[in-house]
Design a protein around this motif. Structure first.
Motif, PDB file in Angstrom:
ATOM      1  N   GLY A   1       0.820  -1.134  -0.119  1.00  0.00           N
ATOM      2  CA  GLY A   1      -0.104  -0.108   0.059  1.00  0.00           C
ATOM      3  C   GLY A   1       0.814   1.308   0.201  1.00  0.00           C
ATOM      4  O   GLY A   1       0.478   2.229  -0.747  1.00  0.00           O
ATOM      5  N   PHE A   2       1.955   1.157   0.710  1.00  0.00           N
ATOM      6  CA  PHE A   2       2.997   2.449   1.077  1.00  0.00           C
ATOM      7  C   PHE A   2       3.725   2.512  -0.352  1.00  0.00           C
ATOM      8  O   PHE A   2       4.248   3.608  -0.748  1.00  0.00           O
ATOM      9  CB  PHE A   2       3.662   2.375   2.098  1.00  0.00           C
ATOM     10  CG  PHE A   2       2.853   2.717   3.586  1.00  0.00           C
ATOM     11  CD1 PHE A   2       2.674   4.144   3.629  1.00  0.00           C
ATOM     12  CD2 PHE A   2       2.518   1.850   4.347  1.00  0.00           C
ATOM     13  CE1 PHE A   2       1.671   4.440   4.792  1.00  0.00           C
ATOM     14  CE2 PHE A   2       1.567   2.098   5.267  1.00  0.00           C
ATOM     15  CZ  PHE A   2       1.380   3.576   5.553  1.00  0.00           C
ATOM     16  N   PHE A   3       4.313   1.452  -0.690  1.00  0.00           N
ATOM     17  CA  PHE A   3       5.425   1.331  -1.743  1.00  0.00           C
ATOM     18  C   PHE A   3       4.886   1.552  -3.197  1.00  0.00           C
ATOM     19  O   PHE A   3       5.545   1.938  -4.287  1.00  0.00           O
ATOM     20  CB  PHE A   3       6.066   0.295  -1.561  1.00  0.00           C
ATOM     21  CG  PHE A   3       7.281   0.232  -0.705  1.00  0.00           C
ATOM     22  CD1 PHE A   3       7.061   0.516   0.543  1.00  0.00           C
ATOM     23  CD2 PHE A   3       8.558  -0.163  -0.852  1.00  0.00           C
ATOM     24  CE1 PHE A   3       7.925   0.445   1.577  1.00  0.00           C
ATOM     25  CE2 PHE A   3       9.649  -0.163   0.007  1.00  0.00           C
ATOM     26  CZ  PHE A   3       9.315   0.221   1.235  1.00  0.00           C
ATOM     27  N   SER A   4       3.605   0.973  -3.224  1.00  0.00           N
ATOM     28  CA  SER A   4       2.829   0.897  -4.720  1.00  0.00           C
ATOM     29  C   SER A   4       1.588   1.818  -4.889  1.00  0.00           C
ATOM     30  O   SER A   4       1.621   2.570  -5.709  1.00  0.00           O
ATOM     31  CB  SER A   4       2.597  -0.706  -4.954  1.00  0.00           C
ATOM     32  OG  SER A   4       1.812  -0.645  -6.399  1.00  0.00           O
ATOM     33  N   LEU A   5       0.537   1.488  -4.285  1.00  0.00           N
ATOM     34  CA  LEU A   5      -0.683   2.131  -4.248  1.00  0.00           C
ATOM     35  C   LEU A   5      -0.599   3.731  -4.114  1.00  0.00           C
ATOM     36  O   LEU A   5      -1.213   4.591  -4.892  1.00  0.00           O
ATOM     37  CB  LEU A   5      -1.771   1.391  -3.418  1.00  0.00           C
ATOM     38  CG  LEU A   5      -1.950   0.103  -3.637  1.00  0.00           C
ATOM     39  CD1 LEU A   5      -2.933  -0.436  -2.888  1.00  0.00           C
ATOM     40  CD2 LEU A   5      -2.198  -0.352  -5.508  1.00  0.00           C
ATOM     41  N   LEU A   6      -0.006   4.006  -2.927  1.00  0.00           N
ATOM     42  CA  LEU A   6       0.226   5.511  -2.528  1.00  0.00           C
ATOM     43  C   LEU A   6       1.069   6.144  -3.577  1.00  0.00           C
ATOM     44  O   LEU A   6       0.741   7.453  -4.112  1.00  0.00           O
ATOM     45  CB  LEU A   6       0.579   5.535  -1.063  1.00  0.00           C
ATOM     46  CG  LEU A   6       0.310   7.067  -0.418  1.00  0.00           C
ATOM     47  CD1 LEU A   6      -1.245   7.529  -0.546  1.00  0.00           C
ATOM     48  CD2 LEU A   6       0.840   7.080   1.054  1.00  0.00           C
ATOM     49  N   PRO A   7       2.114   5.798  -3.984  1.00  0.00           N
ATOM     50  CA  PRO A   7       3.094   6.569  -4.828  1.00  0.00           C
ATOM     51  C   PRO A   7       2.267   6.609  -6.442  1.00  0.00           C
ATOM     52  O   PRO A   7       2.367   7.563  -6.772  1.00  0.00           O
ATOM     53  CB  PRO A   7       4.318   5.700  -4.901  1.00  0.00           C
ATOM     54  CG  PRO A   7       4.163   5.024  -3.864  1.00  0.00           C
ATOM     55  CD  PRO A   7       2.938   4.732  -3.353  1.00  0.00           C
TER      56      PRO A   7
ATOM     57  N   GLY B   1       7.101   2.581   5.719  1.00  0.00           N
ATOM     58  CA  GLY B   1       6.100   2.730   4.469  1.00  0.00           C
ATOM     59  C   GLY B   1       6.275   4.025   3.836  1.00  0.00           C
ATOM     60  O   GLY B   1       6.489   4.065   2.511  1.00  0.00           O
ATOM     61  N   MET B   2       6.326   5.070   4.725  1.00  0.00           N
ATOM     62  CA  MET B   2       6.370   6.246   4.133  1.00  0.00           C
ATOM     63  C   MET B   2       7.849   6.667   3.579  1.00  0.00           C
ATOM     64  O   MET B   2       7.788   7.428   2.680  1.00  0.00           O
ATOM     65  CB  MET B   2       6.101   7.206   5.229  1.00  0.00           C
ATOM     66  CG  MET B   2       5.015   7.385   5.912  1.00  0.00           C
ATOM     67  SD  MET B   2       3.476   7.899   4.526  1.00  0.00           S
ATOM     68  CE  MET B   2       3.975   9.494   3.831  1.00  0.00           C
ATOM     69  N   ILE B   3       8.615   5.961   3.987  1.00  0.00           N
ATOM     70  CA  ILE B   3       9.971   5.990   3.278  1.00  0.00           C
ATOM     71  C   ILE B   3       9.958   5.745   1.813  1.00  0.00           C
ATOM     72  O   ILE B   3      10.462   6.353   0.949  1.00  0.00           O
ATOM     73  CB  ILE B   3      11.223   5.290   4.008  1.00  0.00           C
ATOM     74  CG1 ILE B   3      11.211   5.487   5.453  1.00  0.00           C
ATOM     75  CG2 ILE B   3      12.471   5.334   3.222  1.00  0.00           C
ATOM     76  CD1 ILE B   3      12.367   5.045   6.282  1.00  0.00           C
ATOM     77  N   GLY B   4       9.107   4.246   1.620  1.00  0.00           N
ATOM     78  CA  GLY B   4       8.988   3.884   0.169  1.00  0.00           C
ATOM     79  C   GLY B   4       8.131   4.725  -0.584  1.00  0.00           C
ATOM     80  O   GLY B   4       8.364   4.983  -1.724  1.00  0.00           O
ATOM     81  N   THR B   5       6.938   5.577   0.012  1.00  0.00           N
ATOM     82  CA  THR B   5       6.068   6.359  -0.552  1.00  0.00           C
ATOM     83  C   THR B   5       7.248   7.387  -1.304  1.00  0.00           C
ATOM     84  O   THR B   5       6.942   7.878  -2.302  1.00  0.00           O
ATOM     85  CB  THR B   5       4.901   6.929   0.289  1.00  0.00           C
ATOM     86  OG1 THR B   5       4.530   5.689   0.623  1.00  0.00           O
ATOM     87  CG2 THR B   5       4.262   7.799  -0.338  1.00  0.00           C
ATOM     88  N   TRP B   6       7.888   8.046  -0.255  1.00  0.00           N
ATOM     89  CA  TRP B   6       8.681   9.206  -0.594  1.00  0.00           C
ATOM     90  C   TRP B   6       9.583   8.575  -1.777  1.00  0.00           C
ATOM     91  O   TRP B   6      10.035   9.679  -2.651  1.00  0.00           O
ATOM     92  CB  TRP B   6       9.557   9.646   0.386  1.00  0.00           C
ATOM     93  CG  TRP B   6      10.650  10.800   0.188  1.00  0.00           C
ATOM     94  CD1 TRP B   6       9.934  12.059   0.024  1.00  0.00           C
ATOM     95  CD2 TRP B   6      11.747  10.847  -0.070  1.00  0.00           C
ATOM     96  NE1 TRP B   6      11.206  12.775  -0.329  1.00  0.00           N
ATOM     97  CE2 TRP B   6      12.187  12.173  -0.142  1.00  0.00           C
ATOM     98  CE3 TRP B   6      12.590   9.910  -0.230  1.00  0.00           C
ATOM     99  CZ2 TRP B   6      13.422  12.610  -0.559  1.00  0.00           C
ATOM    100  CZ3 TRP B   6      14.008  10.067  -0.227  1.00  0.00           C
ATOM    101  CH2 TRP B   6      14.490  11.385  -0.578  1.00  0.00           C
ATOM    102  N   ALA B   7      10.222   7.614  -1.740  1.00  0.00           N
ATOM    103  CA  ALA B   7      11.264   7.081  -2.726  1.00  0.00           C
ATOM    104  C   ALA B   7      10.335   6.819  -4.021  1.00  0.00           C
ATOM    105  O   ALA B   7      10.996   7.054  -5.249  1.00  0.00           O
ATOM    106  CB  ALA B   7      11.903   5.763  -2.252  1.00  0.00           C
TER     107      ALA B   7
END
Length: 320
Positions: A107-113, A192-198
């Motif tokens: 959810g954080f690494f894929s859907l949110l970005p 997960g927020m780190i993955g979203t930012w990246a």
């Protein structure tokens, strides 16, 4: 008249002679032979690369499949255990919890970005503002940074006396300050927020490049039909980005499944097992607890899962 006294059948006007017909029949055969020869030449050029790929990828993969059926510590004699390593991976509560953690990270690494990238692409492609290239470069910057540097930066940001807690205390929200990566509840979302930012910058640039290739006539036709910005996005932009969406989904979901370095540097799977992922469990089984067979089983399951996800997304994206 022939020697036997029979005369050859008369040739109709416009009908090619026998040698000409034989020449036409031989042309496809020559073309087919040329194609076969070119195919073999192409395979000859690709053979060194294919052999190298098989040696560094396929051979270790087959060895991992073989090890997954044994109980082996890497030193002593291996013992055949069949599917025991696979059943343990699927039934052990600690190992099974890694699937839940991965779903949260997806959810954080894929859907949110992807959602943020689509929103940014829709906004940026509607208006042309000065300095847009610099804006894209800033958000794409995490893609050129190594994941180790990103993990170290966010480990400092999330520290108890780090910039995030200092900012919360400065605005009177000191009660919310905490050790973000040491909290059982907030460690996984913080990770997960780190993955979203990246991943946000990559999705945004990918979608902007895809949106710029959509013909402007489609947008003009939608506007003539009275479509507003929202309907224009769902009727024109989103269908036009189907290929880019498939690429973004495949890369980000498999990236979430394989994530290791961010977790290992920031939390090492803790506190407890609250951020344990299959990749970290594989590393522990292979190098900390000498269970090579268990590590191989985890690796095989994750490889098959990534392959299945990639094939499913590809098939869905190719449908009309």
């Amino acid at each position: 008249m022939t020697a036997t006294g029979t005369r050859p059948p008369a040739r109709l006007p416009g009908t090619p002679s026998r040698p000409a017909r034989a020449g036409r029949a031989g042309a496809p055969r020559r073309t087919s032979a040329r194609r076969r020869r070119n195919r073999w030449i192409g395979l000859g050029f690709a053979a060194p690369g294919l052999l190298l790929y098989g040696y560094v990828v396929l051979v270790p993969l087959l060895q991992s499949v073989q090890y997954s059926f044994f109980r082996w510590d890497g030193v002593t004699q291996a013992v055949w255990v069949g599917l025991e390593n696979y059943t343990r991976f699927l039934t052990d509560p600690e190992l099974r919890s890694t699937f839940g953690h991965v779903l949260v990270l997806v959810g954080f690494f894929s859907l949110l970005p992807i959602a943020l990238g689509l929103l940014s692409a829709a906004l940026l492609t509607r208006t042309r503002l000065p300095g847009m290239a610099a804006f894209r470069w800033i958000y794409f910057l995490p893609q050129v940074m190594t994941s180790i540097v990103i993990a170290l930066v966010f480990k400092r940001i999330y520290a108890p006396e780090g910039p995030l807690n200092e900012a919360l205390r400065a605005v009177g929200l000191g009660s919310l300050a905490r050790s973000w990566l040491g909290d059982f509840t907030w460690a996984l979302p913080s990770l997960g927020m780190i993955g979203t930012w990246a991943g946000f910058g990559f999705c945004m640039v990918l979608f902007i490049s895809g949106a710029s290739s959509i013909p402007p006539e489609l947008y003009e036709a939608a506007r003539m039909d009275g479509a507003g910005p929202v309907r224009e996005f769902f009727a024109v932009t989103l269908p036009g980005l189907r290929g880019q969406l498939a690429v973004a989904l495949t890369l980000t979901i498999t990236g979430a499944l394989r994530t290791f370095d961010l977790v290992w540097i920031t939390t090492r799977g803790g506190p407890g097992t609250s951020t344990l992922t299959p990749a970290v469990a594989l590393y522990r089984a292979a190098f900390q607890n000498p269970q090579v067979g268990q590590a191989a089983a985890i690796g095989v399951v994750m490889a098959l899962l990534c392959l299945l996800i990639a094939l499913t997304i590809t098939r869905l994206s190719e449908k009309d």
